[in-house]
Motif scaffolding. Structure first.
Motif, short mmCIF file in Angstrom:
data_model
loop_
_atom_site.label_atom_id
_atom_site.label_comp_id
_atom_site.label_asym_id
_atom_site.label_seq_id
_atom_site.Cartn_x
_atom_site.Cartn_y
_atom_site.Cartn_z
N LYS A 190 11.95 -0.34 2.88
CA LYS A 190 12.44 0.93 3.38
C LYS A 190 11.35 1.98 3.53
O LYS A 190 11.64 3.15 3.66
CB LYS A 190 13.55 1.42 2.45
CG LYS A 190 14.69 0.41 2.41
CD LYS A 190 16.00 1.07 2.67
CE LYS A 190 16.97 0.18 3.40
NZ LYS A 190 17.85 -0.58 2.70
N ARG A 191 10.14 1.55 3.50
CA ARG A 191 9.05 2.53 3.60
C ARG A 191 8.60 2.77 5.02
O ARG A 191 7.72 3.57 5.25
CB ARG A 191 7.86 2.04 2.79
CG ARG A 191 8.16 2.01 1.33
CD ARG A 191 7.10 2.76 0.60
NE ARG A 191 7.53 2.97 -0.76
CZ ARG A 191 7.63 4.18 -1.28
NH1 ARG A 191 7.30 5.23 -0.57
NH2 ARG A 191 8.03 4.33 -2.51
N TYR A 196 0.83 -1.20 0.00
CA TYR A 196 0.00 0.00 0.00
C TYR A 196 0.87 1.26 0.00
O TYR A 196 0.66 2.19 -0.78
CB TYR A 196 -0.91 -0.03 1.22
CG TYR A 196 -1.72 1.22 1.44
CD1 TYR A 196 -2.96 1.39 0.80
CD2 TYR A 196 -1.26 2.23 2.28
CE1 TYR A 196 -3.70 2.54 1.01
CE2 TYR A 196 -2.01 3.39 2.49
CZ TYR A 196 -3.22 3.54 1.85
OH TYR A 196 -3.96 4.67 2.05
N LEU A 197 1.88 1.27 0.88
CA LEU A 197 2.76 2.44 0.98
C LEU A 197 3.50 2.67 -0.32
O LEU A 197 3.67 3.81 -0.77
CB LEU A 197 3.77 2.24 2.12
CG LEU A 197 3.20 2.14 3.54
CD1 LEU A 197 4.30 1.73 4.52
CD2 LEU A 197 2.57 3.46 3.98
N ASP A 198 3.92 1.58 -0.94
CA ASP A 198 4.65 1.66 -2.19
C ASP A 198 3.78 2.24 -3.30
O ASP A 198 4.20 3.12 -4.05
CB ASP A 198 5.12 0.26 -2.58
CG ASP A 198 6.60 0.24 -2.88
OD1 ASP A 198 7.31 1.14 -2.39
OD2 ASP A 198 7.03 -0.67 -3.61
N ARG A 199 2.56 1.74 -3.37
CA ARG A 199 1.62 2.21 -4.39
C ARG A 199 1.38 3.70 -4.29
O ARG A 199 1.32 4.42 -5.27
CB ARG A 199 0.29 1.47 -4.21
CG ARG A 199 -0.06 0.60 -5.37
CD ARG A 199 -1.40 -0.12 -5.30
NE ARG A 199 -2.20 0.00 -4.12
CZ ARG A 199 -2.32 -0.98 -3.21
NH1 ARG A 199 -1.65 -2.10 -3.33
NH2 ARG A 199 -3.11 -0.83 -2.16
N ARG A 200 1.24 4.16 -3.05
CA ARG A 200 0.90 5.57 -2.86
C ARG A 200 2.11 6.46 -2.62
O ARG A 200 1.95 7.64 -2.30
CB ARG A 200 -0.02 5.71 -1.66
CG ARG A 200 -1.17 4.76 -1.67
CD ARG A 200 -2.42 5.53 -1.65
NE ARG A 200 -3.53 4.65 -2.00
CZ ARG A 200 -4.77 4.87 -1.66
NH1 ARG A 200 -5.07 5.94 -0.97
NH2 ARG A 200 -5.72 4.05 -2.04
N ASN A 201 3.28 5.85 -2.65
CA ASN A 201 4.51 6.60 -2.40
C ASN A 201 4.46 7.35 -1.06
O ASN A 201 4.69 8.55 -0.97
CB ASN A 201 4.77 7.58 -3.54
CG ASN A 201 6.21 8.09 -3.50
OD1 ASN A 201 7.08 7.41 -2.98
ND2 ASN A 201 6.43 9.28 -4.05
N ILE A 202 4.13 6.60 -0.03
CA ILE A 202 4.06 7.17 1.31
C ILE A 202 5.19 6.58 2.14
O ILE A 202 5.51 5.39 2.02
CB ILE A 202 2.71 6.81 2.00
CG1 ILE A 202 1.54 7.37 1.20
CG2 ILE A 202 2.68 7.30 3.44
CD1 ILE A 202 0.19 6.94 1.73
#
Ligand code: ADP
Length: 394
Positions: free
Chosen positions: A167-168, A125-131
């Motif tokens: 690393k997110r 999820y974080l990767d998809r949204r670049n968060i």
């Protein structure tokens, strides 16, 4: 007469916009996380915040998290999400993963996913949204006490199974000094404690400023006499022999305000502060705080002591009586009682915390035996609290 204007601003959960004498700590945190603002969002940071109860760890990290999120978005156009999790309430890897998912409003399929799978979903999820996510794990000692090594390793990422997206997530581990992270396995410790920020207990002058600021926020104008602030800050100031605990200082202030209101005084006076102070006993509070770090059987032993003392109406009981009570109480909880030597070890631990006293019997008893007593007044609140601690561990 109402002299407290905003009672909520005296509550322990309230985080003020300014934290006097913690500005430097907020800057330090900002420095550690500054690379995230470059927008690359792929540098995972870990930092340990270490200090006693009431040194402002929670408030400071929360304020930092909120400000950092805002600044990242507003000034750098970078998406940073901050999540604060209390490991006392969420002490397993699974519950932590659920809390993060909840905070991100990430729907999780109800079929039982493992914590690892939930983390994987979070990463995706974080990767998809670049968060980039900053997770503060407050009262982290509880997680360390409960989790097994594999789970600890998973969380601190010694095994980088999903390294591409790893690393997110950055972590802020908040650790109470009473639960030393130095007891940990070295490899884990080195990994967690790459960076350490220590929160020293507050000095009296610092408490004075903290109280003054809180008075301005929460009380009517001129409703608190300056002597009150001096008295409280001198009582708890670390340099004056106090424990340097801002929480107890604020609690005393708040209670002094209530006493003044009840007595119909338009101003909080020294006398009200003294009355408040005598009902708040910081030593007892500290002992009670430390109970939450005990294991199930240590708590059962403590409960057994209370029960035996209640039954016999005595101030102390023999080790033999205590052990019998402990064995029967363990069975009531469907727990296998621990062996004698282990029970002795638990007793030693309870003594170190300061909740019990032991002494050798003198003359008058046949042979020598250990006598055990409680070092706090037996009260229902303490008893209920111990019971509650047992229940969460069963
Ligand atoms: P800890 O997490 O170290 O136990 P908290 O952050 O919970 O301590 O602080 C305890 C209480 O004292 C909270 O109500 C908090 O708002 C207040 N407090 C602590 N430090 C400060 C400060 N520097 N300025 C204002 N309030 C503070």
């Amino acid at each position: 007469v109402l002299i407290i204007k905003h009672k909520d601003k005296l509550s322990p959960d309230y985080v003020p916009e300014n934290l006097p004498h913690r500005e430097e700590k907020i800057k330090e945190l900002g420095f550690i996380f500054k690379d995230l603002l470059a927008g690359d969002a792929k540098d995972s940071e870990r930092v340990v915040i270490l200090g006693r109860t009431g040194t402002g760890k929670t408030a400071t990290v929360r304020l930092f998290g909120k400000n950092f999120e805002d600044i990242a978005e507003r000034e750098y156009g970078v998406k940073v999400k901050y999540v604060h999790i209390n490991c006392y309430r969420h002490r397993t890897l699974y519950l932590i993963s659920q809390e993060i998912a909840n905070a991100l409003k990430l729907p999780i399929p109800s079929r039982g996913l493992s914590a690892q799978e939930v983390f994987k979903m979070i990463h995706e999820y974080l990767d998809r949204r670049n968060i980039h996510l900053i997770v503060a794990l407050d009262e982290f000692g509880h997680f360390l006490n409960t989790a097994n090594t594999e789970e600890i390793y998973f969380l601190v990422r010694l095994y980088d199974e999903i390294s591409a997206i790893i690393k997110r997530i950055s972590y802020i581990f908040i650790v109470n000094e009473s639960h030393s992270i130095y007891k940990l396995d070295r490899s884990i410790r080195d990994h967690i404690a790459r960076r350490l920020i220590e929160f020293p207990p507050y000095k009296s002058m610092e408490l004075y400023d903290i109280l003054k600021y809180r008075v301005d926020e929460a009380f009517n104008d001129n409703a608190v006499d300056d002597e009150v602030l001096q008295f409280i800050s001198n009582t708890y100031g670390y340099d004056k022999g106090g424990n340097g605990n801002a929480r107890i200082a604020i609690e005393t202030l708040s209670l002094a305000g209530e006493i003044a209101e009840k007595e119909g005084s338009p101003v909080v006076l020294l006398d009200h502060a003294k009355k408040a102070n005598s009902t708040i006993n910081p030593e007892i509070q500290e002992i009670i705080d430390s109970l939450s770090y005990l294991d199930l059987h240590q708590l059962i032993l403590l409960k057994a002591l209370i029960r035996a003392l209640n039954k016999t109406k005595a101030d102390e009981i023999t080790m033999g009586t205590l052990e019998e009570e402990y064995i029967s109480l363990s069975r009531e909880f469907n727990e296998e009682p621990r062996r004698h030597t282990q029970v002795y070890e638990y007793l030693r631990k309870l003594k170190v915390i300061g909740i019990i006293n032991t002494r050798q019997s003198g003359k008058g008893m046949r042979g020598r035996t250990t006598l055990v007593s409680l070092s706090l007044p037996l009260d229902k609140r303490l008893d209920d609290y111990i019971m509650q601690q047992i229940m969460v561990r069963l």
